[in-house]
Design a protein around this motif. Structure first.
Motif, short mmCIF file in Angstrom:
data_model
loop_
_atom_site.label_atom_id
_atom_site.label_comp_id
_atom_site.label_asym_id
_atom_site.label_seq_id
_atom_site.Cartn_x
_atom_site.Cartn_y
_atom_site.Cartn_z
N ARG A 197 76.75 92.21 105.76
CA ARG A 197 76.57 93.23 104.72
C ARG A 197 77.80 94.15 104.66
O ARG A 197 78.26 94.52 103.57
N LEU A 198 78.29 94.51 105.82
CA LEU A 198 79.46 95.39 105.87
C LEU A 198 80.68 94.71 105.25
O LEU A 198 81.47 95.34 104.54
N LEU A 199 80.84 93.44 105.53
CA LEU A 199 81.93 92.67 104.92
C LEU A 199 81.80 92.66 103.40
O LEU A 199 82.79 92.82 102.67
N LEU A 200 80.58 92.49 102.90
CA LEU A 200 80.34 92.51 101.47
C LEU A 200 80.74 93.85 100.86
O LEU A 200 81.30 93.91 99.75
N GLN A 201 80.47 94.93 101.57
CA GLN A 201 80.77 96.26 101.06
C GLN A 201 82.26 96.57 101.11
O GLN A 201 82.82 97.13 100.16
N GLN A 202 82.91 96.21 102.21
CA GLN A 202 84.28 96.64 102.43
C GLN A 202 85.32 95.67 101.89
O GLN A 202 86.39 96.09 101.44
#
Length: 207
Positions: free
Chosen positions: A157-162
């Motif tokens: 999820r963090l990869l998707l956001q950043q």
């Protein structure tokens, strides 16, 4: 191409220093520029490489090699970013990781001993060096926190956001290596999150 890459390195260092850099030409004359094809290696783990690299174009991955020959991806560095192996910057030191191009890339390589000489003489160079090391430390600390405190779904999820563009630029196998999971696990996470999104539920925000 070479002058553009050197100019980009100059602009990056001046942004770190927040001032003009005295004697820039002393470093500019020593900068080398590498054009790399996908899969080409800039330097390998264990190599003497006392330089700072600025990515002018493309995308590279920083890779640790395990004893069994498999990879673990430390990070991806996009255009406008920079990196160095701190262990290789020390006198007589060698790199702790390898660097491989993911896309056609252009890299400006700045000799670290020259940067140190300039920092000994000029405050703006000292500030640029200090801020670069601070940025590197913050990035490393954030990466360690993600690996140690977040589960695989939250890391994804963090990869998707950043860095959502990495999903279209990097093969799934390499994304899995970066997240510290298998490609099969990544496929399951993506499928599950896709079903959640289709069901209208809001995914938790990672702060």
């Amino acid at each position: 191409m070479t002058q553009d890459a050197v100019g980009a390195a100059h602009a990056l260092l001046e942004s770190l220093a927040q001032a003009a850099l005295p004697e820039w030409e002393q470093l500019a004359d020593r900068v080398s520029v590498r054009q790399m094809a996908p899969g080409e290696t800039l330097f390998r783990e264990g190599a003497a490489w006392p330089q700072v690299a600025v990515v002018f174009r493309g995308l590279v991955k920083l890779v640790y090699l395990r004893d069994d020959g498999t990879e673990r991806i430390k990070s991806f560095i996009d255009a406008g970013g920079f990196f160095a192996s701190l262990s290789a910057l020390a006198p007589g030191g060698v790199s702790s990781f390898s660097v491989v191009a993911v896309e056609p890339s252009v890299i400006a390589c700045l000799p670290y001993p020259v940067i140190l000489e300039l920092a000994d003489r000029h405050l703006p160079w000292q500030k640029a060096l200090r801020r670069a090391l601070e940025f590197y430390g913050q990035r490393k600390e954030q990466r360690e926190r993600e690996l140690l405190t977040l589960g695989p779904p939250d890391r994804y999820r963090l990869l998707l956001q950043q860095s959502p563009d990495l999903l279209r630029r990097v093969p799934q196998k390499e994304l899995a290596l970066y997240l510290g999971i298998t490609p099969v696990s990544l496929s399951r996470i993506r499928a599950r999150l896709g079903r959640e999104g289709a069901g209208g539920r809001t995914l938790p925000t990672i702060l």
